[in-house]
Scaffold this motif. Structure first.
Motif, mmCIF file in Angstrom:
data_model
loop_
_atom_site.group_PDB
_atom_site.id
_atom_site.type_symbol
_atom_site.label_atom_id
_atom_site.label_comp_id
_atom_site.label_asym_id
_atom_site.label_seq_id
_atom_site.Cartn_x
_atom_site.Cartn_y
_atom_site.Cartn_z
ATOM 1 N N LEU A 110 57.566 33.664 -65.494
ATOM 2 C CA LEU A 110 58.754 32.909 -65.884
ATOM 3 C C LEU A 110 59.152 31.937 -64.776
ATOM 4 N N VAL A 111 59.476 30.724 -65.173
ATOM 5 C CA VAL A 111 59.944 29.706 -64.234
ATOM 6 C C VAL A 111 61.365 29.325 -64.631
ATOM 7 N N PRO A 112 62.348 29.591 -63.779
ATOM 8 C CA PRO A 112 63.737 29.288 -64.137
ATOM 9 C C PRO A 112 63.954 27.797 -64.388
ATOM 10 N N GLN A 113 64.810 27.512 -65.344
ATOM 11 C CA GLN A 113 65.215 26.141 -65.612
ATOM 12 C C GLN A 113 66.560 25.900 -64.924
ATOM 13 N N PRO A 114 66.665 24.857 -64.110
ATOM 14 C CA PRO A 114 67.913 24.626 -63.376
ATOM 15 C C PRO A 114 69.032 24.140 -64.280
ATOM 16 N N ILE A 144 77.508 22.752 -69.068
ATOM 17 C CA ILE A 144 77.548 23.159 -67.672
ATOM 18 C C ILE A 144 78.537 22.270 -66.916
ATOM 19 N N LEU A 145 79.495 22.909 -66.245
ATOM 20 C CA LEU A 145 80.547 22.200 -65.520
ATOM 21 C C LEU A 145 80.382 22.286 -64.003
ATOM 22 N N SER A 146 79.487 23.114 -63.515
ATOM 23 C CA SER A 146 79.242 23.268 -62.086
ATOM 24 C C SER A 146 78.005 24.159 -61.937
ATOM 25 N N PRO A 147 77.269 24.058 -60.824
ATOM 26 C CA PRO A 147 77.552 23.293 -59.610
ATOM 27 C C PRO A 147 77.062 21.848 -59.722
ATOM 28 N N PRO A 148 77.636 20.948 -58.930
ATOM 29 C CA PRO A 148 77.105 19.591 -58.870
ATOM 30 C C PRO A 148 75.774 19.587 -58.147
ATOM 31 N N LYS A 149 74.943 18.611 -58.431
ATOM 32 C CA LYS A 149 73.616 18.559 -57.825
ATOM 33 C C LYS A 149 73.673 18.373 -56.309
ATOM 34 N N ASP A 150 74.783 17.814 -55.825
ATOM 35 C CA ASP A 150 74.868 17.577 -54.382
ATOM 36 C C ASP A 150 75.533 18.737 -53.642
ATOM 37 N N PHE A 151 75.653 19.901 -54.279
ATOM 38 C CA PHE A 151 76.248 21.045 -53.601
ATOM 39 C C PHE A 151 75.406 21.382 -52.369
ATOM 40 N N PRO A 152 76.026 21.556 -51.197
ATOM 41 C CA PRO A 152 75.283 21.790 -49.955
ATOM 42 C C PRO A 152 74.522 23.113 -49.962
ATOM 43 N N HIS A 153 73.420 23.154 -49.224
ATOM 44 C CA HIS A 153 72.580 24.338 -49.171
ATOM 45 C C HIS A 153 72.704 25.094 -47.856
ATOM 46 N N ALA A 154 73.485 24.593 -46.929
ATOM 47 C CA ALA A 154 73.685 25.244 -45.643
ATOM 48 C C ALA A 154 75.183 25.433 -45.428
ATOM 49 N N PHE A 155 75.560 26.550 -44.781
ATOM 50 C CA PHE A 155 76.964 26.892 -44.683
ATOM 51 C C PHE A 155 77.777 25.851 -43.927
ATOM 52 N N SER A 156 77.254 25.340 -42.822
ATOM 53 C CA SER A 156 78.010 24.343 -42.048
ATOM 54 C C SER A 156 78.237 23.084 -42.864
ATOM 55 N N ASP A 157 77.231 22.694 -43.652
ATOM 56 C CA ASP A 157 77.392 21.527 -44.525
ATOM 57 C C ASP A 157 78.403 21.812 -45.621
ATOM 58 N N TYR A 158 78.370 23.029 -46.153
ATOM 59 C CA TYR A 158 79.301 23.434 -47.212
ATOM 60 C C TYR A 158 80.745 23.381 -46.709
ATOM 61 N N SER A 214 69.024 29.210 -64.102
ATOM 62 C CA SER A 214 69.679 29.474 -62.823
ATOM 63 C C SER A 214 69.780 28.140 -62.095
ATOM 64 N N TYR A 215 69.912 28.186 -60.790
ATOM 65 C CA TYR A 215 69.627 26.986 -60.020
ATOM 66 C C TYR A 215 68.370 27.267 -59.212
ATOM 67 N N PRO A 216 67.799 26.268 -58.535
ATOM 68 C CA PRO A 216 66.493 26.462 -57.891
ATOM 69 C C PRO A 216 66.482 27.633 -56.916
ATOM 70 N N SER A 271 74.319 33.426 -62.820
ATOM 71 C CA SER A 271 75.348 32.536 -62.282
ATOM 72 C C SER A 271 75.109 32.163 -60.828
ATOM 73 N N HIS A 272 74.627 33.118 -60.016
ATOM 74 C CA HIS A 272 74.315 32.832 -58.619
ATOM 75 C C HIS A 272 73.483 33.986 -58.070
ATOM 76 N N PHE A 273 73.002 33.833 -56.825
ATOM 77 C CA PHE A 273 71.973 34.740 -56.327
ATOM 78 C C PHE A 273 72.484 35.912 -55.501
ATOM 79 N N HIS A 274 73.676 36.402 -55.758
ATOM 80 C CA HIS A 274 74.129 37.599 -55.071
ATOM 81 C C HIS A 274 73.585 38.846 -55.760
ATOM 82 N N LEU A 275 73.410 39.899 -54.969
ATOM 83 C CA LEU A 275 72.756 41.105 -55.451
ATOM 84 C C LEU A 275 73.462 41.722 -56.650
ATOM 85 N N ASP A 276 74.791 41.591 -56.713
ATOM 86 C CA ASP A 276 75.533 42.204 -57.815
ATOM 87 C C ASP A 276 75.507 41.345 -59.078
#
Length: 318
Positions: free
Chosen positions: A114-118, A134-148, A88-90, A64-69
Motif C-alpha cells: 500500500l502506498v498512502p495518498q497525501p 480537506i481543510l488542513s494541513p497546508p502544503k507549506d506546513f514546516p517539517h522541523a520544530f524550529s521552523d514550525y 495520510s500525509y507523506p 490524521s497524523h503520525f502519533h502512536l495513539d
C-alpha cells in the motif's frame, strides 16, 4: 444514512497507558472508512468492532497524523482487512522525529503493498455520494520544530506549546493533523485529529467560514489544549464527541505547574463545558462508552451513547 462510531478503546484494552482515537464511518451503501487506529494494544479491539459490524474490507483508511495513539493499530487492521486506499500525509514529513511510531506503520504498508495518498488543504475525495473536503494541513506546513515555531508565530501570531526537547514532535505533529469536513446532503461532520489551540487558529485563519458542521469530533481527545471559544463558535456543532481514556482534566494534573500555567494562559475553560454553552450535546467516551451517531442527508443527526449518565442521554438534533 451515514453512521459514525466513536470507539471507546480503553474499556476493551487496558494493556497500555492510553488508547488513542479511532472512528468508524459507515457509508450509505455499506462502505466503510476508518479514521485512525489507536495505540498498538488497541488494534485487536478495532478489528473486533469492525468485524462485529459486518465489515469485510475498508474503502479507505485515513490517518490524521503520525502519533502512536493514532497509527499504532494499523498493522492489525491491515492484516485483518483489505484496504482500497490509505490517506495520510507523506511518510517522510517527520521521519527525523517519529522514530517510535513510524517503523511498524511503514512496515505494515510495505507488507500489504500500500502506498498512502497525501491529503492537503484544498483537496477532496468522494465515496458513495459522501464528500470529504480537506481543510488542513497546508502544503507549506514546516517539517522541523524550529521552523514550525517561527512559522506559527510569524504567519498566524501563535506561540506554540514549549514541549520538552525530547518530545518536540508533539505540538508540531498535532497541529499538522489532517482536518476534513464530510458532507452527506445537507448533513456535515468535522474531524481534525489532535489540533492544539495554535492549529485551530491556523485553520480558522484559512477556513473560518467553512467550519460549520452538524456533528464534530472534539480536537485532541477533548483536552483543554483545544476547542478554543473562536473554534467552537465557528463550528457550531449540535453533537460533539470527545474520545479519551481518562478524565478530561488529567492533562493539567499530570503536567508540572509551569506547563499548567501555560495552558491556562492560552486556553480558558474546558471543552466539556464550552461546547454545551454553545448549544451542543457533548459526549465523552470515558463517561459514555462508545458513541454512535446517525446522520441522514437532510440535516438531522441522532446520537446514541452505549451507556448513559444522568446528564448525558441520547438526543435527536434537527
Amino acid at each position: 444514512m451515514v453512521e459514525l462510531y466513536f470507539l471507546n478503546l480503553v474499556q476493551q484494552e487496558k494493556l497500555c497507558e492510553k488508547s488513542g482515537e479511532s472512528t468508524i464511518i459507515r457509508l450509505p451503501e455499506g462502505g466503510t472508512v476508518l479514521v485512525d487506529c489507536g495505540v498498538p494494544e488497541a488494534g485487536p479491539a478495532i478489528v473486533r468492532r469492525l468485524q462485529s459490524l459486518g465489515v469485510k474490507k475498508l474503502d479507505a483508511l485515513l490517518l490524521s497524523h503520525f502519533h502512536l495513539d493514532h497509527i499504532g493499530g494499523v498493522p492489525d487492521v491491515l492484516d485483518a482487512f483489505d484496504v482500497d486506499r490509505v490517506y495520510s500525509y507523506p511518510v517522510d514529513w517527520f521521519s527525523d522525529y517519529m522514530t517510535k511510531a513510524l517503523p511498524a506503520y511503514v512496515a505494515a504498508l510495505e507488507k500489504h503493498h500500500l502506498v498512502p495518498q497525501p491529503l492537503f488543504d484544498g483537496m477532496s475525495f468522494s465515496l458513495e455520494g459522501v464528500r470529504f473536503d480537506i481543510l488542513s494541513p497546508p502544503k507549506d506546513f514546516p517539517h522541523a520544530f524550529s521552523d514550525y515555531q517561527k512559522w506559527m508565530l510569524e504567519k498566524y501570531g501563535q506561540e506554540v506549546y514549549p514541549y520538552d526537547s525530547a518530545a518536540v514532535t508533539v505540538p508540531m505533529a498535532n497541529d499538522s493533523s489532517i482536518c476534513f469536513k464530510m458532507s452527506y446532503g445537507t448533513s456535515t461532520y468535522l474531524s481534525c485529529g489532535d489540533l492544539y489551540y495554535s492549529g485551530e487558529r491556523m485553520v480558522l485563519d484559512r477556513h473560518k467560514d467553512d467550519l460549520h458542521a452538524l456533528v464534530a469530533k472534539a480536537n485532541h481527545h477533548g483536552n483543554m489544549t483545544s476547542s478554543i471559544p473562536e473554534w467552537v463558535d465557528a463550528v457550531g456543532a449540535k453533537i460533539v464527541v470527545g474520545m479519551k481514556d481518562g478524565l478530561p482534566d488529567d492533562l493539567v494534573k499530570k503536567k508540572d505547574p509551569e506547563k499548567a500555567e501555560f495552558w491556562k494562559n492560552h486556553v480558558s475553560g474546558w471543552p466539556y463545558e464550552r461546547w454545551p454553552e454553545h448549544g451542543a450535546d457533548y459526549y465523552f467516551t470515558y463517561w459514555n462508552g462508545e458513541v454512535r451517531v446517525e446522520m441522514d442527508d437532510q440535516g438531522h443527526a441522532t446520537a446514541y451513547p452505549q451507556r448513559g449518565t444522568k446528564n448525558m442521554r441520547p438526543s435527536s438534533i434537527g
